[in-house]
Design a protein around this motif. Structure first.
Motif, PDB file in Angstrom:
ATOM      1  N   ASN A  98       0.984  -1.199   0.118  1.00  0.00           N
ATOM      2  CA  ASN A  98       0.112   0.132  -0.130  1.00  0.00           C
ATOM      3  C   ASN A  98       0.870   1.309  -0.061  1.00  0.00           C
ATOM      4  OD1 ASN A  98      -2.122  -1.696   0.145  1.00  0.00           O
ATOM      5  ND2 ASN A  98      -2.599  -1.347   2.247  1.00  0.00           N
ATOM      6  N   GLN A  99       0.622   2.337  -0.813  1.00  0.00           N
ATOM      7  CA  GLN A  99       1.256   3.130  -0.946  1.00  0.00           C
ATOM      8  C   GLN A  99       0.317   4.483  -0.417  1.00  0.00           C
ATOM      9  OE1 GLN A  99       4.460   3.778  -2.080  1.00  0.00           O
ATOM     10  NE2 GLN A  99       4.556   1.491  -1.888  1.00  0.00           N
ATOM     11  N   THR A 100       0.810   5.452   0.209  1.00  0.00           N
ATOM     12  CA  THR A 100       0.101   6.966   0.917  1.00  0.00           C
ATOM     13  C   THR A 100       0.909   7.763  -0.120  1.00  0.00           C
ATOM     14  OG1 THR A 100      -0.405   5.761   2.816  1.00  0.00           O
ATOM     15  CG2 THR A 100      -0.958   8.068   2.582  1.00  0.00           C
ATOM     16  N   ILE A 101      -0.288   8.633  -0.913  1.00  0.00           N
ATOM     17  CA  ILE A 101       0.183   9.760  -1.408  1.00  0.00           C
ATOM     18  C   ILE A 101      -0.464  11.073  -0.714  1.00  0.00           C
ATOM     19  CG2 ILE A 101       0.189  11.102  -3.655  1.00  0.00           C
ATOM     20  CD1 ILE A 101       1.649   8.236  -3.591  1.00  0.00           C
ATOM     21  N   ASN A 102       0.223  11.955  -0.429  1.00  0.00           N
ATOM     22  CA  ASN A 102      -0.384  13.462   0.203  1.00  0.00           C
ATOM     23  C   ASN A 102      -0.086  14.152  -0.837  1.00  0.00           C
ATOM     24  OD1 ASN A 102      -1.021  15.553   1.595  1.00  0.00           O
ATOM     25  ND2 ASN A 102       0.097  14.741   3.508  1.00  0.00           N
ATOM     26  N   PRO A 143       4.509  19.144  -2.003  1.00  0.00           N
ATOM     27  CA  PRO A 143       4.719  19.873  -3.497  1.00  0.00           C
ATOM     28  C   PRO A 143       4.986  19.064  -4.504  1.00  0.00           C
ATOM     29  CG  PRO A 143       5.913  20.918  -1.590  1.00  0.00           C
ATOM     30  CD  PRO A 143       5.220  19.602  -0.983  1.00  0.00           C
ATOM     31  N   GLU A 144       5.640  17.838  -4.575  1.00  0.00           N
ATOM     32  CA  GLU A 144       5.841  16.815  -5.511  1.00  0.00           C
ATOM     33  C   GLU A 144       4.765  16.415  -6.300  1.00  0.00           C
ATOM     34  OE1 GLU A 144       7.824  12.302  -5.515  1.00  0.00           O
ATOM     35  OE2 GLU A 144       7.453  13.321  -3.740  1.00  0.00           O
ATOM     36  N   PHE A 145       3.656  16.463  -5.683  1.00  0.00           N
ATOM     37  CA  PHE A 145       2.282  16.067  -6.354  1.00  0.00           C
ATOM     38  C   PHE A 145       1.628  17.366  -6.762  1.00  0.00           C
ATOM     39  CE2 PHE A 145       3.690  12.533  -3.566  1.00  0.00           C
ATOM     40  CZ  PHE A 145       4.021  11.508  -4.592  1.00  0.00           C
ATOM     41  N   ILE A 146       1.982  18.406  -6.853  1.00  0.00           N
ATOM     42  CA  ILE A 146       1.140  19.517  -7.311  1.00  0.00           C
ATOM     43  C   ILE A 146       0.359  19.619  -8.637  1.00  0.00           C
ATOM     44  CG2 ILE A 146       2.881  20.746  -8.494  1.00  0.00           C
ATOM     45  CD1 ILE A 146       1.819  23.414  -7.029  1.00  0.00           C
ATOM     46  N   ASN A 147       0.849  18.744  -9.576  1.00  0.00           N
ATOM     47  CA  ASN A 147       0.194  18.370 -10.899  1.00  0.00           C
ATOM     48  C   ASN A 147      -1.199  17.700 -10.622  1.00  0.00           C
ATOM     49  OD1 ASN A 147       1.963  19.759 -12.258  1.00  0.00           O
ATOM     50  ND2 ASN A 147       3.158  18.169 -12.716  1.00  0.00           N
ATOM     51  N   ASN A 200       1.245  12.342 -12.230  1.00  0.00           N
ATOM     52  CA  ASN A 200       2.490  12.506 -11.826  1.00  0.00           C
ATOM     53  C   ASN A 200       3.067  11.020 -11.422  1.00  0.00           C
ATOM     54  OD1 ASN A 200       2.764  15.212 -10.107  1.00  0.00           O
ATOM     55  ND2 ASN A 200       4.442  13.893  -9.612  1.00  0.00           N
ATOM     56  N   TYR A 201       4.527  10.863 -11.412  1.00  0.00           N
ATOM     57  CA  TYR A 201       5.007   9.791 -11.074  1.00  0.00           C
ATOM     58  C   TYR A 201       4.981   9.539  -9.525  1.00  0.00           C
ATOM     59  CZ  TYR A 201       6.802  10.128 -15.938  1.00  0.00           C
ATOM     60  OH  TYR A 201       6.828  10.018 -17.169  1.00  0.00           O
ATOM     61  N   ALA A 202       5.076   8.354  -8.695  1.00  0.00           N
ATOM     62  CA  ALA A 202       5.237   8.085  -7.726  1.00  0.00           C
ATOM     63  C   ALA A 202       5.823   7.121  -7.522  1.00  0.00           C
ATOM     64  CB  ALA A 202       3.847   8.205  -7.000  1.00  0.00           C
ATOM     65  N   GLY A 213       6.553   3.110  -5.622  1.00  0.00           N
ATOM     66  CA  GLY A 213       5.213   1.978  -5.571  1.00  0.00           C
ATOM     67  C   GLY A 213       5.596   1.050  -6.748  1.00  0.00           C
ATOM     68  N   GLY A 214       5.473  -0.289  -6.138  1.00  0.00           N
ATOM     69  CA  GLY A 214       5.642  -1.337  -7.270  1.00  0.00           C
ATOM     70  C   GLY A 214       7.087  -1.652  -7.583  1.00  0.00           C
ATOM     71  N   PRO A 215       7.635  -2.279  -8.511  1.00  0.00           N
ATOM     72  CA  PRO A 215       9.096  -2.391  -8.949  1.00  0.00           C
ATOM     73  C   PRO A 215       9.671  -1.286  -9.688  1.00  0.00           C
ATOM     74  CG  PRO A 215       7.600  -3.861 -10.115  1.00  0.00           C
ATOM     75  CD  PRO A 215       6.593  -3.361  -9.303  1.00  0.00           C
ATOM     76  N   LYS A 216       8.748  -0.641 -10.540  1.00  0.00           N
ATOM     77  CA  LYS A 216       9.273   0.530 -11.308  1.00  0.00           C
ATOM     78  C   LYS A 216       8.475   1.931 -11.139  1.00  0.00           C
ATOM     79  CE  LYS A 216      11.192  -2.400 -14.620  1.00  0.00           C
ATOM     80  NZ  LYS A 216      11.244  -3.107 -16.101  1.00  0.00           N
ATOM     81  N   GLY A 217       7.647   1.956 -10.028  1.00  0.00           N
ATOM     82  CA  GLY A 217       7.017   3.152  -9.613  1.00  0.00           C
ATOM     83  C   GLY A 217       5.542   3.223 -10.416  1.00  0.00           C
ATOM     84  N   LEU A 218       4.893   4.069 -10.206  1.00  0.00           N
ATOM     85  CA  LEU A 218       3.455   4.381 -10.565  1.00  0.00           C
ATOM     86  C   LEU A 218       3.385   5.430 -11.250  1.00  0.00           C
ATOM     87  CD1 LEU A 218       1.792   3.736  -7.102  1.00  0.00           C
ATOM     88  CD2 LEU A 218       2.055   2.181  -8.970  1.00  0.00           C
TER      89      LEU A 218
END
Length: 135
Positions: A30-34, A38-42, A50-52, A54-59
């Motif tokens: 489980n990933q929590t995204i706030n 500022p990283e997630f302003i888009n 946005n990229y985040a 999680g998982g083997p290569k990201g989300l």
């Protein structure tokens, strides 16, 4: 009776053809995204992405206005070791073969490609906090 059994067994093997869609999605923690980060302003605006982690290569996260979607950055072509990227804010692209996928639902947009991008469940816990989980 033995011939009949052999016939049924042979028929079973003949009818078990592969459709070429042998993709397996990785299980993620489980990933929590706030979204206040500022990283997630888009992600704070509809059609933002946005990229985040999680998982083997990201989300790749996408904002639909009233909901969010999360896709794996892992190319459906399992032999590819690179991460997918987003181009023109509307498509995900695998750098290994140039295959394109819709950022709206992960479906292939390139002819000859049958696997979709792995999608994960996104739950909006509060106005600014998202949880990304397996379905």
């Amino acid at each position: 009776m033995r011939n009949f059994f052999c016939f049924l067994l042979l028929l079973t093997f003949i009818s078990c053809e592969s459709d070429g869609n042998n993709q397996f999605c990785d299980i993620i923690n489980n990933q929590t995204i706030n979204l206040a980060n500022p990283e997630f302003i888009n992600l704070q605006v509809p059609a933002g992405w946005n990229y985040a982690n999680g998982g083997p290569k990201g989300l790749i996260l996408y904002n639909f206005g009233s909901s969010f979607k999360a896709f794996s950055r892992e190319c459906p072509q399992l032999s590819c070791s690179n991460k997918m990227t987003v181009e023109n804010d509307i498509k995900m692209v695998c750098p290994c073969d140039g295959a394109q996928f819709s950022i709206l639902d992960g479906s292939p947009q390139t002819s000859g490609i049958t696997n979709s991008v792995c999608e994960f469940r996104v739950i909006q816990v509060s106005g600014t906090v998202l949880n990304v989980t397996n379905y």
